[in-house]
Write a protein that holds these residues in place. Sequence first.
Motif, PDB file in Angstrom:
ATOM      1  N   ARG A  89      15.875  20.080  18.157  1.00 47.89           N
ATOM      2  CA  ARG A  89      14.809  21.271  17.987  1.00 47.89           C
ATOM      3  C   ARG A  89      14.610  21.503  16.480  1.00 47.89           C
ATOM      4  N   GLU A  94      10.918  14.675  19.822  1.00 49.88           N
ATOM      5  CA  GLU A  94      10.301  15.140  21.036  1.00 49.88           C
ATOM      6  C   GLU A  94      11.268  14.864  22.103  1.00 49.88           C
ATOM      7  N   GLN A  96      11.916  14.962  26.303  1.00 49.70           N
ATOM      8  CA  GLN A  96      11.298  15.027  27.495  1.00 49.70           C
ATOM      9  C   GLN A  96      11.616  15.889  28.542  1.00 49.70           C
ATOM     10  N   PHE A 109      15.229  12.024  25.352  1.00 44.48           N
ATOM     11  CA  PHE A 109      14.184  12.406  24.113  1.00 44.48           C
ATOM     12  C   PHE A 109      13.779  10.989  23.618  1.00 44.48           C
ATOM     13  N   GLY A 114       9.125   6.153  19.484  1.00 43.17           N
ATOM     14  CA  GLY A 114       8.431   6.472  20.969  1.00 43.17           C
ATOM     15  C   GLY A 114       9.612   5.798  22.054  1.00 43.17           C
ATOM     16  N   ARG A 116      12.583   5.755  24.463  1.00 43.91           N
ATOM     17  CA  ARG A 116      13.301   6.929  25.182  1.00 43.91           C
ATOM     18  C   ARG A 116      14.748   6.713  25.003  1.00 43.91           C
TER      19      ARG A 116
END
Length: 163
Positions: A89, A94, A96, A109, A114, A116
Amino acid sequence: MITGLGHTGFWVDDLETMRDFYTRVMGLTVTDEDDDLGIVFFSSRPEEEHHEFVLQRGRTAPRGAKLTHQVSWRVDSLESIIEFHKRFRDEGIEVQQEVTHGNAIGIYFFDPEGNRNEVYLRIERDVRQPFRKTLNLDQDPAAILSEAEQLLQDGTPSYQPVQ
């Protein structure tokens, strides 16, 4: 006979950004690197395992292409999961989904390119998979464990991916 996964890796565009993410945010140790080849080796346990993860320049797939399903990083405690929840945070990572799998509590995340990932804590119980329900990690450890137990028993479908 296979006894475990030795290591995995990603082809990357921006090696410096990815190196920073996996060392500073994820806490991995660089065990070797070669600037000429554009490759970095990482370990979470450098005294036991030279490398568990590798990054190398040379990604040819466009962002968003599905290459690797995920890389899952096992952690030592629920407090570590909570710490990653806060760190992601604070860093604007990002996320998920934050979940219970019945036999684990985890956070899915994405790294800066990008890919995962998941950090997870194994819970010593057998639960038929896939089992995935969203879990609120903005609670104290006892409340998180209580909620995970309630979700295991609540009678709703066992797989609830992110909407």
